[in-house]
Design a protein around this motif. Sequence first.
Motif, mmCIF file in Angstrom:
data_model
loop_
_atom_site.group_PDB
_atom_site.id
_atom_site.type_symbol
_atom_site.label_atom_id
_atom_site.label_comp_id
_atom_site.label_asym_id
_atom_site.label_seq_id
_atom_site.Cartn_x
_atom_site.Cartn_y
_atom_site.Cartn_z
ATOM 1 N N MET A 274 0.286 -8.887 7.871
ATOM 2 C CA MET A 274 0.053 -9.489 6.554
ATOM 3 C C MET A 274 1.351 -9.588 5.762
ATOM 4 O O MET A 274 1.695 -10.627 5.203
ATOM 5 N N TYR A 275 2.075 -8.459 5.784
ATOM 6 C CA TYR A 275 3.327 -8.489 5.023
ATOM 7 C C TYR A 275 4.317 -9.442 5.623
ATOM 8 O O TYR A 275 5.093 -10.100 4.919
ATOM 9 N N LEU A 278 3.454 -12.821 4.381
ATOM 10 C CA LEU A 278 3.888 -12.957 2.997
ATOM 11 C C LEU A 278 5.392 -13.119 2.901
ATOM 12 O O LEU A 278 5.898 -13.991 2.185
ATOM 13 N N TYR A 282 7.613 -16.100 1.413
ATOM 14 C CA TYR A 282 8.606 -15.917 0.359
ATOM 15 C C TYR A 282 9.971 -16.382 0.796
ATOM 16 O O TYR A 282 10.721 -16.988 0.026
ATOM 17 N N ARG B 172 -7.897 -5.660 2.324
ATOM 18 C CA ARG B 172 -7.727 -5.386 0.911
ATOM 19 C C ARG B 172 -9.072 -5.522 0.196
ATOM 20 O O ARG B 172 -9.909 -6.337 0.578
ATOM 21 N N VAL B 192 -1.803 -17.297 -0.723
ATOM 22 C CA VAL B 192 -2.320 -17.187 -2.084
ATOM 23 C C VAL B 192 -3.814 -17.451 -2.055
ATOM 24 O O VAL B 192 -4.286 -18.348 -1.355
ATOM 25 N N SER B 208 -2.085 -12.843 -4.509
ATOM 26 C CA SER B 208 -1.324 -12.983 -3.263
ATOM 27 C C SER B 208 -2.120 -12.339 -2.131
ATOM 28 O O SER B 208 -3.127 -11.675 -2.357
ATOM 29 N N LEU B 209 -1.649 -12.534 -0.943
ATOM 30 C CA LEU B 209 -2.379 -12.062 0.244
ATOM 31 C C LEU B 209 -2.624 -10.566 0.213
ATOM 32 O O LEU B 209 -3.644 -10.061 0.693
ATOM 33 N N ASP B 210 -1.680 -9.857 -0.378
ATOM 34 C CA ASP B 210 -1.846 -8.409 -0.380
ATOM 35 C C ASP B 210 -2.572 -7.906 -1.620
ATOM 36 O O ASP B 210 -2.538 -6.725 -1.908
ATOM 37 N N ARG B 212 -2.212 -8.623 -4.922
ATOM 38 C CA ARG B 212 -1.628 -8.537 -6.258
ATOM 39 C C ARG B 212 -1.983 -9.783 -7.049
ATOM 40 O O ARG B 212 -1.992 -10.885 -6.506
ATOM 41 N N LEU B 214 -1.110 -12.656 -9.107
ATOM 42 C CA LEU B 214 0.122 -13.405 -9.370
ATOM 43 C C LEU B 214 0.089 -14.058 -10.745
ATOM 44 O O LEU B 214 1.062 -14.019 -11.468
#
Lengths: 612, 395
Positions: A274-275, A278, A282, B172, B192, B208-210, B212, B214
């Motif tokens: 997942m990270y 992301l 980014y 999550r 997103v 966001s994917l994790d 948070r 945004l």
Amino acid sequence: MCTTSKDYTGAIEHLFMFLDAPELQNEAEDVNCWWEIKDTSCSSSRYRISSLRQYSQSSVLPLPMTRNPYTMPTISAFCTEDNVSECISYINQEVSSLGFPLLCTESNNGPELNLVAVLNNVYNLLQLHRRCLQTVEEIEVEQVKSNSNMDYLQLSNTRLKDQLELSKRENTGLLERERQLQLKVKSLHNCLKNEKEEVQKLQSIIASRATQYNHDMKRKEREFGKLKERLNQLLIDKKDKKQTFEVLNYVGRSDGKRSLWKTGKTEARHEGEMYKTLLNDYDSRHKDLLMENAELKKVLQQMKRDMVTILRPRKPSQSGEKHDDSLEQTSSEEDEVCDSSRESLELSCEHAREQLTNSIRQQWRRLKSHVERLDSQASLVGERANMNAIPKEVHEEEMDRLKLEIQQYKDFIHTQQQLLQQLNSPCDDETASLLNDCYMQEEKERLKEDWKSFEEKRKNFEAERKNFTEAAIRLSHERKAFEEDRATWLKHQFLNLTPFGDQMKPQMSKSQSALSGCAESEVRPMSTPAKLNKSLSHTAFSTSRASPAKTPSTADLYRTHCLIPEKSPSTIHPKQDSSILRNGDVPAQLRHVNGGANCRAYTFTGDRNGSI
Amino acid sequence: MNFSEVFKQSNQLCRVSPDGKYLATCVQYRLVVRDVNTLQILHLYTCLDQIVHMEWSSDSLFILCAMYKRGLVQVWSLEQPDWYCKIDEGSIGLVSSRWSPDGRHILNTTEFHLRVTVWSLCTKAVSYIKYPKACQKGIDFSRDGCYMALAERRDCRDYVSVFVCDDWHLLRHFETETQDLAGVEWSPNGCVLAVWDSCLEYKVLLYSLDGRLLSTFSAYEWSLGIKSLAWSPSSQFLAIGSYDGKVRILNHITWKKVTEFDHPASINNTKAVVYKEVERKPVVGSADLFIQQRITMGSTLFNTQSKYEICPLPVQVPVVKPDLDRANPKVGVSSMAFSSDNRYLATKNGGFQVQSVTWHCSGDSLILLGKEQLCLCYMEVGEEEEEEEDDDDVK
């Protein structure tokens, strides 16, 4: 009227008080005495007029009552011993005009005064006077009254005017207030309208929300009801249909791999993945932003450079400006900043970015002020040269027209260039040889034609010249003959200086006519080609110069035989020539002609040369 | 254009397989699989009840047939016609059924949204997800099929759970600041998650994917809010259609409004081209025709040709004023679709009878589906337009 003497005295006293004539006071006493005596009616009494003389006025007849009625003007002697009758008559007139009885009646012993009449007249006059005085008094009173009225009115007028002024001011003030209040009312109306609209909008919102809520509530209630039913059903039914899953056989995973157990490792892996996603996202975004930033920075740099270049040329022109120094300073600073920023841009740190933006802002501000200044200048100029101000539309039209013209010229130049290129471009030998001097071809042709015509003409001229020379030779022979003739005639003349002159005359005349005839005949061949006269002379003179071998002395021939016609190139008249020849004033003509011929020869040759 | 013969279908269940080779149609309780090119029947399956929902698996190997009344789901295989799979939810009932992105799991939502059951075809394992939310769009899979976002409601609060589709591991779980969550949608790049509130409140939250938060976006208060939402294919823009008839576009860097589009009743923009359908009826012949001829004429009479002509501006679009007193009124932007090349956005506002708006994958043409008609719109190639509004009156 006069009734008692007391009345008289009283009246007269009264009268004289008004009259206010100091010199008359004494006389008044005298008159008083007189009247005390009499006690008669007006008509019958008689009066002595001696005292009346005192009241006469010699100079001024009508008593002026306008000024001060109380002051009598100085009375000079109106009546004297001498002019009694006149006085009487005058007074009679006056009195009769007033409507009073006459003073004096004509009687036997001369004019006698009717005392009663006189007294009555006096009384009437006194009454009149009194009435006048009364009226005067009344008038005065009236006048005083009116004066006071007027004063009062004036006062009141001013007061009213002041009041009016005040009230007007108040009125305007009130109007103003009213207007303001009306404006306020209007604005309040608007506010009210807006508020109403807003209220309506809010109400509609509330209504829609309410419907939505109701709808949701109903839906939830329905679901709740269904749930309850289902629960009931389940409780009643008791047999709970379990879930079943019937599959013939397991199916492999789509990616072919085996599934893994759920462990912490897998969880960590998932997190990691997942990270990773992301971070990838980014990263890509960061890259895009960097690229965009770099491009924008480039653009800003470019803009800054452009602005600096735009603003820089101003400096040398504005010598007296205050900004000059600062400009120079800032520009030098700018250059420094430019360099430093360029360097530090490589590092792309915060400081560099700030520097860049600050410098851009500074440049932009300067540019803005510059443009504003130009605008103000332009407006000033526009105001000054208002007459010459071209409206925008005309300017635009002009611009369009000019652009069109420029375009046309450009096209023209382009086509010209193309053609030129075609010309200059190397082509085949054949075409090259063909095209050799192609542009001169036409001219060459024309030239050839011209040459041909010239050749023809030359031939003609030659022929003519030949004829001419033959004619000249003939002429010379004839001239010789004539001279011999003349000589013989002169000899004859000389020898025969006899009274037999008339015998000779017909001979003379004959010879003369022969002379004139031959002269004419000589002249004619010269004049027959009238139009070619000039050209003949042209050719003759020129051929004499150009080809001296042919006719060595054509010009000399002419000169010697005096055959050169007196002519300017413009005027050729055979008759003139003949007259010249006839005149016999040859030597002078010869001289003149010689000189002329020389010049003309020169000019002719010059022309000939020039023509070709 | 050539037309095939007419085939029967029920419940508008006609789907082309994802690989484009097969066409599946449902006729009552039968599932018919045809070859796309020849339209020959390749397979014929019979289900236990009238099929209400039918879906192809992502690898075009399986077809899911759901019968909600009976609470049954039957899965058929194309490779092995004998293979069968039947899922019976029992007394708990069935409200919706769908494939997972990998084509090996089936997610059944039970009645009353009690739970979501994940049936695995590979392992026969069953997973349960509690408290799913019954809303406009409660479940969404990311485009790459890795993650699933599920809206939940517990104790009068909204939550979103993100699952890894591999093994349905809960990645999550976070609460959202919504009053009444209406839907979730992943951005095409999967990073997103857009979460929006019900129509009573205009609110869009971007996570966001994790997990948070945004950003939040709210255009206005009190009036009815968001009706539809669409991501641009590049994930750069988020289009939000609301009940006020406007579309607002947010950018993905600042999540602030970039622009907003209106749907005015009178179109005045000089850049807009309005096409109006003009019907042309053929001229009817003289009355003394033979009946035979009349019959043939009659069929042509009904084939009215229509032509589209460009209307001069300003154009008044005929608008039917909807009844505002009802819930979920037919106002607002109900559907939006971005073209795949990010150039165009098609939006439908108001009560126009357009059921769906779909772009061709090349981004050159658009299909408008009405109840009884469809219309193909071709975009002019080479034009630089940000938006093409197509509100034409499809009857």
